[in-house]
Design a protein around this motif. Structure first.
Motif, mmCIF file in Angstrom:
data_model
loop_
_atom_site.group_PDB
_atom_site.id
_atom_site.type_symbol
_atom_site.label_atom_id
_atom_site.label_comp_id
_atom_site.label_asym_id
_atom_site.label_seq_id
_atom_site.Cartn_x
_atom_site.Cartn_y
_atom_site.Cartn_z
ATOM 1 N N ASN A 114 9.587 -5.775 -1.552
ATOM 2 C CA ASN A 114 9.349 -5.542 -2.981
ATOM 3 C C ASN A 114 7.862 -5.210 -3.097
ATOM 4 O O ASN A 114 7.031 -6.096 -3.192
ATOM 5 C CB ASN A 114 9.699 -6.779 -3.805
ATOM 6 C CG ASN A 114 11.023 -7.401 -3.401
ATOM 7 O OD1 ASN A 114 11.060 -8.548 -2.966
ATOM 8 N ND2 ASN A 114 12.105 -6.653 -3.505
ATOM 9 N N ALA A 115 7.563 -3.920 -3.055
ATOM 10 C CA ALA A 115 6.171 -3.486 -2.922
ATOM 11 C C ALA A 115 5.341 -3.866 -4.145
ATOM 12 O O ALA A 115 5.816 -3.826 -5.280
ATOM 13 C CB ALA A 115 6.114 -1.978 -2.693
ATOM 14 N N ALA A 116 4.083 -4.215 -3.892
ATOM 15 C CA ALA A 116 3.186 -4.606 -4.978
ATOM 16 C C ALA A 116 3.055 -3.510 -6.025
ATOM 17 O O ALA A 116 3.039 -3.778 -7.231
ATOM 18 C CB ALA A 116 1.818 -4.970 -4.410
ATOM 19 N N VAL A 117 2.997 -2.260 -5.581
ATOM 20 C CA VAL A 117 2.825 -1.158 -6.526
ATOM 21 C C VAL A 117 4.042 -1.023 -7.438
ATOM 22 O O VAL A 117 3.923 -0.602 -8.593
ATOM 23 C CB VAL A 117 2.538 0.158 -5.771
ATOM 24 C CG1 VAL A 117 3.749 0.625 -4.975
ATOM 25 C CG2 VAL A 117 2.092 1.258 -6.732
ATOM 26 N N GLU A 118 5.212 -1.399 -6.935
ATOM 27 C CA GLU A 118 6.421 -1.365 -7.760
ATOM 28 C C GLU A 118 6.415 -2.484 -8.797
ATOM 29 O O GLU A 118 6.978 -2.333 -9.889
ATOM 30 C CB GLU A 118 7.658 -1.499 -6.873
ATOM 31 C CG GLU A 118 7.864 -0.342 -5.911
ATOM 32 C CD GLU A 118 8.714 -0.701 -4.707
ATOM 33 O OE1 GLU A 118 8.867 0.171 -3.836
ATOM 34 O OE2 GLU A 118 9.209 -1.846 -4.623
#
Length: 944
Positions: A503-507
């Motif tokens: 769950n990418a930080a940018v997402e």
């Protein structure tokens, strides 16, 4: 950009996909393929492969953030005074930063393994205690999906446990409209007659239960004790849908004799988010606790007698009860329940009382000012909401308020609803009164609750709600709880069927943009243009990915998606004059939610056998489809199969179903093995739900949030879920039109940054990683099912059943020993008892895969030592796992060393994860059910 180009801006290959190109080459050598293309050709049947690649390009991280800011700017945030069950709130920054934005909390899985989930289990126990105290009922669950769903669950539970055998259910006409609508949806297929009327029209003899809104949707307050007493006199149940903040001042449902209380904890620090995710609550009388839907956190002990938390009464869950389940609740709202519980800890009972008084006194001041100016205001006594009869001036006043930056609720053609909240202040009231043509100073703040409706009991008396609220102490408490847990920020979570990918930080960043977080779900459409554009683009992309023609974003969990898909099918048959079509064919290997959802949708479940290799038994399927004939409504299948295999016969299953007039529901749980390679809508399926919290990167949040939007072919599109706010042929399944809309930016960002080529590569690497693990463990563990050429899909099932006889080692022992190795166990005993289902995902780098493999091989060696007699059959590292740090200082009496116990292969020495408790005793917890914070004395002893 070619996938072999590997530069800083390629999110797919440098951020999301774990193995590097060199690591993939090494993995392919182990698997026995020269190229990734060759592996995919050996694994995925050519008969289902899609012809065209997914077309859109990749976006960079900084480009997607700019895009999300542009979309956010198209949303207009006003002062929302719409109410109707949703309130603006202040998320304390300490909670936003340390919980909502913290991967230690949002990347955790459902706490089925309690030893590595003690932190979030304690936080959820705090939530249950908070709800129990405020509602005045002894037992509360760990959250449900939203208030409307909780109302529907309460209705069905009342039908099940009430002594009254009446066939109707009474609904207070002053319930929130979305609550009534979702209850209608749930009641119709179950044959429950809804009587929607004024409370005074209640005929207790005619119903098995009744639900009342308190305060009601127009702001009214009334003591419901006489109505509930009348219901009890006929063996019926009384249910109250209520507001936790209001209960800080108002007489609680338990004091009125209510059997069940439900509602939303949203205004306890959880952003509006255009409808969600929000934690609903559900509390009940002690007599009904074993019939309560959803998850229940209980207190037990570990193997050394220390207090330990766990999920209680899990045999009630739909995974076990299947078509006999009373609910299909699978995903709760754990992360949001944790936030709400910390809001209560942060403010304590005095702080909550102050906030409630602030809200109430502003509503009273507003009421007095409007009445003083000659407006007709209802009701006489309010908590936070009032209704003003403005006649033909409704439109003028509503638009004037909008000019002041305030959005009100339009009721009919001549009334306006106004709801105050935590952010309401004198300036807001001055602007609002100006919209009514009143230039006046707001009167001094005062309260005005009748004595008969004032709360008399204490609440939140446990020491946890009275801790030092200095931010330093709060921050450390949140950190202590997080450190007790194992989430994706610490290690791989190789859960089959649950796809615990990055769950990418940018997402995650756009989720807390205020333009996404502070929008009311029933805001005017012109205020939500950014949401509309994003939802439209995401829906279009998902249609291309799946081969479907339309999407509904309303279902706020995978199980809700199943339910919505089956209701869509049922509505389609009904529109064609074929209401007789009620039979649903479901393989034995299907997810437990499948038969539970079918039962909820009013269908008759017919189970189809599985062949020896785990595939659907085609002969049995054909026979049962023919037997159903014109009564066949649908079949529910999972593809790739629940056994982690691409079945060759999937098209034939679809053709048989269609030949008999049925519709094909393809469960999207395993879509991570299909994206970019095959489209359910082209294989022959008519509808699927997509687990955005699996394939499309919305994090699991320790047991929720999730989203399960459904995709359908064109002929089903007119029958997708509707909503009172947006219309539609079919009733709603969730409280808000777009479900948990505020987490859709996560999936949108993922799809856009990966691009078509990146999404396809992710699927290919997920399949490579699963086959790599299967090959590396060959000879140590049997892989239970394989497809053509001996390949698995994106997950594999390891058989541990032989070890029970050879060494007395169970699948539980292997799972708990993996904790010592620093891993969350794979999915246990499903779909086959005594096995482990492993899904590595595409996000794990090769070193992490190798660490897991080393741990599994070491466990197999420990089993061999027991088999050979070199290790004691009863006293060995497997049977005693997991080992805590405290074990190191206890008298050591085991025949194996402390080193072997605590530092097996795979475990880090410096950064080792130490479980806070030893193995938890599940039986003791169920036998002595404790579901609120332990008594004060026990708490103080633990602190000492």
């Amino acid at each position: 950009m070619p996938l072999t180009d590997y530069d800083t801006y390629d999110f797919a290959n440098r951020r999301h996909i774990g193995p590097s190109p060199d690591e993939m080459d090494e993995m392919l050598k182990v698997v026995g393929c020269d190229t990734l293309d060759a592996l995919i050709d050996e694994t995925v049947p050519k008969s289902i492969r899609q012809a065209d690649p997914l077309p859109w390009p990749q976006m960079t991280e900084h480009a997607i953030l700019n895009r999300m800011r542009d979309l956010a700017a198209k949303n207009r945030v006003t002062v929302s005074m719409i109410g109707q069950g949703y309130s603006d709130t202040v998320t304390p920054p300490a909670i936003q930063r340390n919980i909502l934005e913290n991967p230690a909390w949002y990347t955790a899985y459902t706490p089925y393994q309690p030893e590595i989930a003690q932190g979030r289990l304690e936080a959820l126990l705090n939530f249950q205690t908070m709800v129990s105290d405020l509602t005045g009922l002894p037992v509360a669950n760990a959250s449900l999906l939203d208030e409307a769903t909780a109302c529907a669950e309460a209705m069905v539970m009342a039908q099940r446990v009430a002594k009254s055998k009446a066939g109707a259910f009474f609904v207070d006409v002053r319930c929130h409209p979305q609550n009534i609508a979702v209850m209608r949806t749930r009641a119709e297929p179950l044959g429950i007659e809804l009587i929607v009327d004024e409370v005074d029209a209640l005929d207790a003899d005619a119903v098995f239960g009744a639900i009342f809104q308190y305060p009601d949707t127009y702001g009214g307050l009334r003591d419901l004790t006489p109505q509930i007493e009348a219901l009890h006199g006929t063996g019926a149940l009384g249910i109250v849908a209520t507001d936790l903040l209001a209960l800080c001042l108002l007489k609680e449902p338990g004091a009125m004799g209510a059997d069940i209380a439900v509602g939303s904890a949203q205004r306890f620090g959880v952003p509006l988010g255009y409808g969600g995710p929000h934690a609903a609550f559900f509390a009940c009388a002690d007599a009904y606790k074993r019939s309560m839907p959803g998850r229940l956190v209980g207190v037990s002990v570990d193997s050394h007698g220390n207090k330990a938390y766990r999920l209680a009464l899990q045999t009630r869950e739909q995974h076990i009860r299947r078509e006999k389940a009373t609910s299909n609740v699978c995903t709760a709202q754990a992360l949001l329940a944790v936030m709400a519980s910390f809001y209560a800890v942060f403010h304590g009972p005095k702080g909550l009382h102050h906030i409630a008084t602030h809200v109430h006194s502003h509503a009273v001041a507003l009421r007095d000012a409007l009445k003083g100016a000659g407006f007709a205001v209802e009701p006489d006594h309010v908590f936070d909401t009032l209704t003003v009869n403005v006649g033909a001036m409704q439109g003028v006043i509503w638009r004037s308020a909008r000019a002041e930056g305030i959005t009100l609720r339009r009721l009919g053609h001549d009334r306006i609803g106004i709801a105050c909240d935590e952010l309401t202040d004198a300036d807001v009231l001055t602007r609002l009164l100006r919209a009514f043509g009143i230039e006046a100073q707001v009167a001094a703040m005062r309260t005005d609750i009748p004595d008969a409706l004032k709360r008399q009991s204490d609440y939140l008396t446990h020491p946890i709600f009275h801790m030092n609220r200095a931010e330093a102490e709060m921050m450390r408490y949140m950190r202590r709880l997080a450190d007790r847990d194992l989430a994706l920020d610490r290690s791989m979570i190789p859960l089959g069927s649950c796809t615990m990918k990055l769950n990418a930080a940018v997402e995650m960043m756009p989720v807390t943009f205020p333009e996404f977080g502070r929008l009311h779900p029933f805001a005017p459409v012109e205020d939500a243009e950014g949401y509309a554009e994003m939802i439209g683009e995401l829906s279009d992309r998902l249609c291309v990915i799946t081969g479907y023609d339309a999407m509904s974003m309303q279902p706020n969990s995978g199980a809700q998606g199943e339910y919505a898909g089956l209701l869509t099918i049922a509505a389609y048959h009904r529109a064609n004059g074929q209401e007789n079509r009620r039979v649903c064919l479901i393989p034995t290997s299907a997810h437990g939610t499948n038969p539970a959802s079918a039962q909820m949708a009013g269908m008759k479940v017919v189970i189809v056998k599985a062949a020896d290799n785990g595939d659907v038994d085609l002969d049995d399927f054909r026979t049962k489809a023919e037997a159903a004939g014109d009564d066949l409504a649908a079949c529910m299948i999972t593809y790739p199969s629940t056994h982690g295999v691409f079945e060759d016969t999937v098209r034939e299953v679809c053709e048989i179903t269609h030949r008999h007039g049925g519709q094909v529901y393809l469960d999207g749980a395993n879509l991570n093995a299909l994206v970019g390679l095959a489209k359910p809508g082209e294989i022959g399926a008519d509808v699927s739900h997509l687990n955005l919290h699996k394939t499309f990167c919305i994090p699991h949040g320790g047991g929720g949030p999730g989203m399960g939007p459904i995709g359908v072919k064109a002929h089903l599109a007119p029958y997708l879920p509707g909503h009172p706010e947006t219309g539609g042929e079919t009733g709603p399944v969730s409280a808000a039109p777009y479900g948990s809309a505020s987490i859709l930016p996560i999936s949108y960002a993922y799809v856009m940054m990966m691009g078509g080529s990146g999404l396809t590569q992710a699927t290919r690497v997920a399949i490579l990683s699963a086959n790599y693990i299967a090959k590396r463990l060959e000879g140590a563990f049997d892989v239970l099912f394989t497809g053509q050429n001996g390949r698995v899909a994106h997950e594999c099932i390891l058989d541990t059943r032989p070890f029970a006889d050879s060494a007395g080692v169970t699948v539980d022992d292997v799972a708990k020993r993996l904790i010592d190795n620093g891993f969350h166990a794979p999915t246990m005993s499903w779909p086959v008892a005594g096995t482990l289902m492993v899904e590595p995902t595409e996000s794990e780098p090769k070193p992490e895969l190798d660490r897991f493999i080393a741990a599994m091989l070491a466990i197999r060696e420990e089993i061999r030592q027991v088999e050979s007699g070199d290790a004691d059959r009863e006293d060995n590292p497997l049977r005693n796992a997991p080992h805590t740090m405290e074990d190191l200082v206890r008298d050591w009496t085991h025949p194996y060393s402390r080193e072997a116990a605590c530092f097996p292969p795979g475990a880090f020495r410096v950064d080792k994860y130490w479980p806070p408790v030893n193995r938890v005793d599940n039986v003791a917890g169920d036998r002595n059910l404790i579901c609120t914070c332990p008594p004060v004395e026990e708490y103080l002893e633990a602190a000492e």
